[in-house]
Motif scaffolding. Structure first.
Motif, PDB file in Angstrom:
ATOM      1  N   ASP A 121       0.849  -1.191   0.000  1.00 44.72           N
ATOM      2  CA  ASP A 121       0.000   0.000   0.000  1.00 44.72           C
ATOM      3  C   ASP A 121       0.882   1.237   0.000  1.00 44.72           C
ATOM      4  N   THR A 122       0.226   2.381  -0.184  1.00 41.65           N
ATOM      5  CA  THR A 122       0.920   3.665  -0.223  1.00 41.65           C
ATOM      6  C   THR A 122       0.242   4.627   0.743  1.00 41.65           C
ATOM      7  N   ARG A 171       4.646  12.866  10.279  1.00 41.95           N
ATOM      8  CA  ARG A 171       3.323  12.231  10.232  1.00 41.95           C
ATOM      9  C   ARG A 171       3.398  10.812  10.785  1.00 41.95           C
ATOM     10  N   ILE A 172       2.329  10.432  11.487  1.00 40.74           N
ATOM     11  CA  ILE A 172       2.202   9.104  12.068  1.00 40.74           C
ATOM     12  C   ILE A 172       1.086   8.370  11.325  1.00 40.74           C
ATOM     13  N   THR A 231      -1.319  -1.088   9.747  1.00 41.13           N
ATOM     14  CA  THR A 231      -2.258  -2.081   9.226  1.00 41.13           C
ATOM     15  C   THR A 231      -3.275  -1.459   8.279  1.00 41.13           C
ATOM     16  N   ARG A 232      -3.785  -0.272   8.599  1.00 36.40           N
ATOM     17  CA  ARG A 232      -4.821   0.344   7.763  1.00 36.40           C
ATOM     18  C   ARG A 232      -4.280   1.443   6.857  1.00 36.40           C
ATOM     19  N   ARG A 233      -2.998   1.783   7.037  1.00 43.18           N
ATOM     20  CA  ARG A 233      -2.355   2.805   6.190  1.00 43.18           C
ATOM     21  C   ARG A 233      -3.100   4.129   6.231  1.00 43.18           C
ATOM     22  N   THR A 234      -3.640   4.467   7.385  1.00 45.56           N
ATOM     23  CA  THR A 234      -4.361   5.737   7.541  1.00 45.56           C
ATOM     24  C   THR A 234      -3.522   6.695   8.377  1.00 45.56           C
ATOM     25  N   LEU A 235      -3.691   7.959   8.131  1.00 39.68           N
ATOM     26  CA  LEU A 235      -2.963   8.993   8.861  1.00 39.68           C
ATOM     27  C   LEU A 235      -3.591   9.161  10.246  1.00 39.68           C
ATOM     28  N   ALA A 259     -11.163   1.453  14.953  1.00 37.98           N
ATOM     29  CA  ALA A 259     -10.255   1.062  13.886  1.00 37.98           C
ATOM     30  C   ALA A 259      -9.836   2.266  13.064  1.00 37.98           C
ATOM     31  N   GLY A 260      -8.529   2.379  12.837  1.00 39.32           N
ATOM     32  CA  GLY A 260      -8.018   3.464  12.014  1.00 39.32           C
ATOM     33  C   GLY A 260      -7.888   4.789  12.730  1.00 39.32           C
ATOM     34  N   GLN A 261      -8.117   4.801  14.039  1.00 40.29           N
ATOM     35  CA  GLN A 261      -7.993   6.034  14.814  1.00 40.29           C
ATOM     36  C   GLN A 261      -6.988   5.825  15.939  1.00 40.29           C
TER      37      GLN A 261
END
Length: 827
Positions: A244-245, A275-276, A280-284, A363-365
């Motif tokens: 992923d990117t 940036r962090i 696993t979810r590749r979210t900012l 999830a993702g937070q």
């Protein structure tokens, strides 16, 4: 992001943590390397000429590479360059040590990667294949792999297992002479094909790649580049592919790393942000921004939860989140948060069990861990405060009966607020920092009262009864919630934590570098200053404060005396002190018991309270020694106690004189046996009337004139006669004349004067005392006519000099002493 250390310098292009010591290397754009102690905040050393840097994992070495095409290995203890590795034909971008082998890997603008054996100081492999500047090359932490990033838009993974096998077999390196390697070029790579081979070429970046690194445990590769993207790649034995990117940066991304312990990715960029990302979810998850500084490099500490980033004007050392567990203590129980659970630890039997599961991040937070805890024992309710959503609190109900199983929190009551503290059995106070209000709420989380504080409040802390401590930027206010009145105020730096004694009679206000001790009326008792950050504090039952810094456990007495109890390797957070057992939590949330020796602070406390029986008991039953305790006793006016701790004769002599113990002073003077000490002893003994000791001191240093005078004023004629004989043996005319004067011996005085050639004085002495025959013989010897002698007094007016008659016998010359009972510290 919690910034722990920051420097100001020119642009920092590389950073490296020491694996054990609190040191960090920073390579600057101007070619110099700085070595900083980030714990103390001091610059330790400066090395010139180079940029890329890396510490050796176990030895006192670091390696650097620079624009002079050289790789240099330094010894940071001797602070000099040991040797230089030459072979690159252009700028050296990065250098790293192998975690196990004696190898160094370097990446260069000459489009090659070189592996060096720093023990034999030879190049053992040249990795060719990139067709642009190689920006980065690193070893895998455990496998025989190398990853490289290049401006040709590719990331390459190399297999170096052949090199390891060759090294293990003891074979000679490929190229002993670096210049030969330069001439061979591609042919050298051809002959070295079995040692290092390209395993994967990762293509996907649309512009040059600036950084590439391995995941510490998983088969993942992370890369970033000028296309403003952070890419995650997965690999197995046969292939590698893009997973992923992470998109979000809006300028070149210069470095990216995996978090060593969490599923996070950290990246920094020339867009002035760190940036962090969620792995696993590749979210900012979070963005940290600086207004003026572009970021150039990023590094993670190999063991601690610390990171460093270099920017245009220096570097910062930071951590992503607080590591201090939220805790509360009630009687024999410690409540703390670990692994998203509220756990109970019993100090008596060391039992530890979970009670309630707390809210976790969706999830993702990202949800920061709780910062503080407040416990209500009567209702078994817990308030957790965190920095989530700009400051919030959660109210949890603990089960009445502990079963050892984690209970579901059910419907959690939550609200916004910077701090939440219990103020009674069924109410708690919440600080609304933005509105500057204190809200009093009940157990159902309903607001029952709103209070406008009298000052601008930064945080609130618990206090006895219905009171609160309101912390401002410059002071702490004791505020009564019911009457809404200010009771007291004390000046203090911004307070981070508060520790009350068990009886709530004294309080410690903990700031970043100071501790203020006060009573419950906020009247200051003392203030303690530390150069290193203060982490936690707890009160001993005797009224002594124990506190921790980053590397010490210390104590502070209410009168202001402080001292070190023991050193610690990593910071701990104190919970309770029981005898010699210090209960604390580490940063992993594990309860530890540190063994300490409370003798020193109990000894000092007993002295201050004038509890001399306890002082004597400690002296007899402990091994309390050292220059610091001796200096403390001298400074505070207890030299007679300090005598019990001193073994050095010189120090014992000084202490004995100071407290008037002349017997010990005499004993140590005999042991030292130097004129300066005997002289000092004689002066003190004479001042105190110890005549026999004075006589002994004069005899030791052979002070004959002083001895004669002493015998004269004490009327000791027998010893004066002995002094006269000694003077004859020494052939000392002056001493003979002096002693004959003291003794009233006219014949001997005349004899001394005649032998000394003082015939006029001899004649005058004989004539004055009626010794006519003696006077006539002296006149004849001097060949003087009697008619020439005029003005001689008659013998009838002569008076002989005799020593004074002693009031007491010579054996009882010491001054009478007042008889007193034996002191508690005597003998």
């Amino acid at each position: 992001m919690l910034t722990k250390f920051e420097t100001k310098s020119s642009r920092v292009k590389g950073v490296a943590f020491h694996p054990k010591r609190p040191w960090i290397l920073a390579s600057l754009h101007n070619g110099s390397v700085q070595l900083w102690d980030y714990r103390m905040g001091t610059l330790l050393e400066r090395f010139e000429e180079h940029e890329g840097i890396s510490f050796h994992p176990s030895q006192e070495l670091f390696v650097s590479g620079g624009d002079d095409y050289k790789v240099k290995v330094w010894n940071y203890r001797t602070r000099r360059c040991i040797f230089t590795l030459q072979g690159h034909l252009d700028y050296v971008r990065t250098v790293f040590f192998h975690p196990e082998q004696p190898w160094i890997i370097s990446a260069s603008d000459d489009q090659t990667i070189r592996i060096w054996n720093w023990q034999s100081r030879q190049c053992i492999a040249v990795l060719t294949g990139h067709n642009h500047y190689v920006m980065c090359a690193q070893f895998h932490p455990t496998d025989d792999l190398v990853v490289s990033a290049c401006l040709d838009q590719t990331v390459r993974v190399w297999d170096i297992s052949g090199l390891r096998r060759k090294s293990a077999a003891g074979a000679q390196p490929m190229m002993a002479d670096p210049l030969t390697a330069q001439r061979m070029g591609a042919q050298g790579d051809f002959f070295n094909v079995t040692d290092v081979v390209v395993k994967f070429v990762l293509e996907g970046h649309t512009r040059g790649v600036n950084w590439a690194t391995f995941h510490p445990t998983m088969p993942l590769v992370l890369s970033c580049g000028d296309d403003r993207q952070v890419k995650i790649w997965r690999m197995n034995d046969s292939r590698a592919w893009e997973v992923d990117t992470c998109r979000g940066h809006y300028n070149n991304v210069n470095s990216a790393i995996f978090h060593p312990k969490r599923d996070f990715i950290l990246s920094n960029s020339e867009d002035k942000t760190i940036r962090i990302w969620d792995t696993t979810r590749r979210t900012l998850l979070q963005t940290f921004r600086r207004e003026q500084d572009r970021f150039w490099c990023l590094s993670a500490h190999p063991e601690l939860n610390l990171f460093a980033a270099g920017h245009d004007n220096g570097l910062i050392v930071f951590k992503l989140e607080r590591e201090r567990p939220a805790t509360a203590i009630h009687q024999n129980t410690l409540l703390y948060v670990k692994d998203s659970q509220i756990r109970l630890h019993n100090f008596a039997d060391s039992s530890d069990q979970p009670t309630v599961a707390i809210r976790t991040a969706p999830a993702g937070q990202y949800l920061p861990p709780p910062r503080a805890m407040s416990f209500n024992p009567s209702e078994k309710a817990v308030l957790l405060t965190s920095d989530a959503e700009g400051g919030s609190y959660e109210l949890y109900q603990l089960p009445r009966q502990l079963s050892g199983h984690v209970a579901d929190a059910g419907q959690t009551r939550r609200g916004a607020g910077a701090c939440a503290i219990w103020t009674g059995r069924n109410r708690f106070a919440v600080l609304d920092k933005s509105a500057q209000q204190i809200l009093i709420k009940d157990l159902s989380n309903q607001t029952t009262k709103t209070i406008q504080p009298p000052v601008v409040v930064e945080s609130i802390f618990a206090a006895p009864g219905s009171q609160l401590l309101l912390a401002t930027a410059t002071s702490v206010v004791l505020f009564d919630v019911q009457t809404r009145q200010t009771i007291a105020e004390i000046s203090a730096a911004p307070v981070k934590y508060v520790a009350w004694s068990s009886d709530m009679s004294t309080v410690a206000l903990l700031c970043k570098h100071t501790i203020t001790l006060a009573n419950k009326q906020l009247e200051q008792l003392c203030q303690v200053h530390e150069t290193i950050r203060i982490k936690s504090a707890v009160w001993d039952d005797s009224g002594v404060l124990l506190y921790t810094t980053l590397n010490h456990v210390k104590f502070a007495l209410p009168q202001g005396d402080t001292g070190i109890i023991r050193t610690i390797d990593n910071p701990v957070y104190l919970a309770r002190i029981s005898g010699g057992d210090l209960h604390c939590l580490d940063r992993e949330g594990a309860v530890q018991v540190l063994k300490i020796d409370p003798t020193e602070y109990r000894f000092k406390l007993a002295l201050q309270h004038r509890n001399y029986e306890e002082v004597v008991a400690i002296i007899r039953n402990s091994n309390l020694v050292g220059q610091s305790i001796i200096a403390y006793l001298q400074k505070n006016g207890y030299p007679e106690i300090a005598l019990h701790f001193v073994r050095d004769d010189t120090a014992r002599f000084e202490l004995a004189l100071e407290c008037g113990n002349m017997d010990i002073a005499l004993e140590t003077a005999k042991a030292i046996d130097k004129p300066a000490y005997w002289d000092k002893f004689s002066q003190e003994a004479l001042r105190r009337g110890h005549v026999q000791m004075v006589e002994l001191a004069y005899q030791r240093v052979k002070a004959y004139d002083k001895l004669s005078f002493l015998y004269s004023i004490t009327g000791n004629s027998d010893k004066l006669a002995k002094m006269q004989k000694i003077a004859v043996m020494r052939d000392d005319a002056q001493s003979r004349l002096q002693n004959s004067l003291y003794l009233g011996d006219i014949e001997d005085r005349i004899r001394v004067l005649r032998e000394s050639g003082q015939l006029s004085l001899a004649y005058l002495t004989a004539k004055t005392h009626g010794l006519e025959e003696e006077a006539e013989s002296i006149r004849a010897m001097a060949e003087i006519d009697e008619s020439d002698i005029v003005g001689v007094p008659g013998a009838d007016k002569a008076a002989l000099l005799y020593p004074a008659t002693p009031i007491k016998a010579a054996l009882e010359l010491d001054w009478p002493q007042l008889h007193v009972s034996k002191g508690i510290f005597d003998g």
